[in-house]
Design an enzyme around this catalytic site. Structure first.
Site, PDB file in Angstrom:
ATOM      1  CG  ASP A 113      -1.695  -1.125   1.462  1.00  0.00           C
ATOM      2  OD1 ASP A 113      -2.057  -1.759   0.512  1.00  0.00           O
ATOM      3  OD2 ASP A 113      -2.031  -1.306   2.630  1.00  0.00           O
TER       4      ASP A 113
HETATM    5  N1  URA Z   1      -1.035  -6.075   4.136  1.00  0.00           N
HETATM    6  C1  URA Z   1      -1.428  -4.645   3.878  1.00  0.00           C
HETATM    7  O1  URA Z   1      -2.807  -4.256   4.652  1.00  0.00           O
HETATM    8  N2  URA Z   1      -0.873  -3.776   3.167  1.00  0.00           N
HETATM    9  C2  URA Z   1       0.294  -4.067   2.593  1.00  0.00           C
HETATM   10  O2  URA Z   1       0.662  -3.139   1.988  1.00  0.00           O
HETATM   11  C3  URA Z   1       0.737  -5.300   2.565  1.00  0.00           C
HETATM   12  C4  URA Z   1      -0.160  -6.352   3.494  1.00  0.00           C
END
Ligand code: URA
Length: 245
Positions: A113
């Site tokens: 993310d």
């Molecule tokens: N889980 C999440 O919530 N975000 C990420 O970037 C990776 C795994």
């Protein structure tokens, strides 16, 4: 034993983003492409392409970019996006500009993310990418999460149950391992890569992830000396370390 592949020099350098075939011929004729200490004057020449090429060839006095297959580890900083579709600064902006026009193109191995930092692999090797993300390989991804509220104590059992359902999904999550590291801090190891998985897992138990950082993919850990925003080219042995957890 497999033979080292060969390719026309103008095509190789074109694929690496150095310029058109015509431009590569002009560059070669000007003596700006040097292989094993000797100028290659004909850009139509076929050359052997192996991982040692940047040690053997210079273009305009600098080592040639690494040929495919290229596998890179990036310490993804916060605030940078992995997808071409999302707005904002992209992970590809942290790599050398010429790499944006390479053929085959570079892609991230899964995604993090925008507000997650840590280890991200980027490659033009489709076979490697699919091996890392394939559910059959069970490559474990390890995250450090800082939480808004104290851990309740039952998260480990819920996350590890193999029957936890995320909202809007119809398939339970594979068992995950939770290791409490403090009142509001935990390591979570998961084998899948569902959308916002870690954040949604904590949300499902009434918590909220404030900070998320990926420290490891399989047997490959983010090195302590690789600062946020920096990247490192991996050799094949290091890249395969993912599968030796
Ligand atoms: N889980 C999440 O919530 N975000 C990420 O970037 C990776 C795994």
């Amino acid at each position: 034993m497999s033979k080292t592949p060969t390719m026309r020099l103008d095509r190789l350098l074109g694929n690496l983003g150095y310029g058109s075939r015509k431009e590569m011929h002009a560059l070669a004729a000007a003596g700006e492409i040097v292989l094993d200490g000797v100028a290659v004057k004909d850009a139509g020449a076929r050359i052997a392409i192996g991982p040692d090429l940047p040690r053997r060839m210079t273009v305009m006095g600098r080592p040639v970019d690494p040929p495919p297959p290229l596998i890179v580890m990036l310490h993804k900083p916060l605030g940078v996006v992995c997808s071409h579709k999302e707005a904002g600064r992209r992970i590809y902006d942290l790599l050398p500009p010429r790499w944006r026009v390479r053929e085959p193109a570079l892609s991230s191995v899964g995604r993090l993310d925008k507000e997650t930092s840590g280890l991200l692999l980027i490659t033009d090797d489709g076979d490697y990418l699919h091996r890392v993300i394939s559910p059959r390989r069970h490559v474990a991804k390890s995250y450090l999460a800082t939480l808004d509220r104290p851990l309740g104590g039952d998260e480990g059992a819920i996350f590890g149950s193999g029957s936890m359902m995320l909202e809007g999904e119809d398939k339970p999550l594979l068992p995950a391992i939770l290791e409490p590291l403090g009142e509001r801090r935990a390591r979570l190891v998961i084998e899948e890569g569902r959308y916002h998985q870690v954040r949604r897992m904590f949300a499902a138990v009434g918590n909220h992830v404030l900070d998320l950082h990926r420290e490891r993919i399989g047997g490959l850990a983010l090195p302590g000396d690789l600062a946020a925003g920096e990247f490192r080219i991996l050799d094949r042995a290091a890249a395969e370390g993912v599968f030796s957890a």
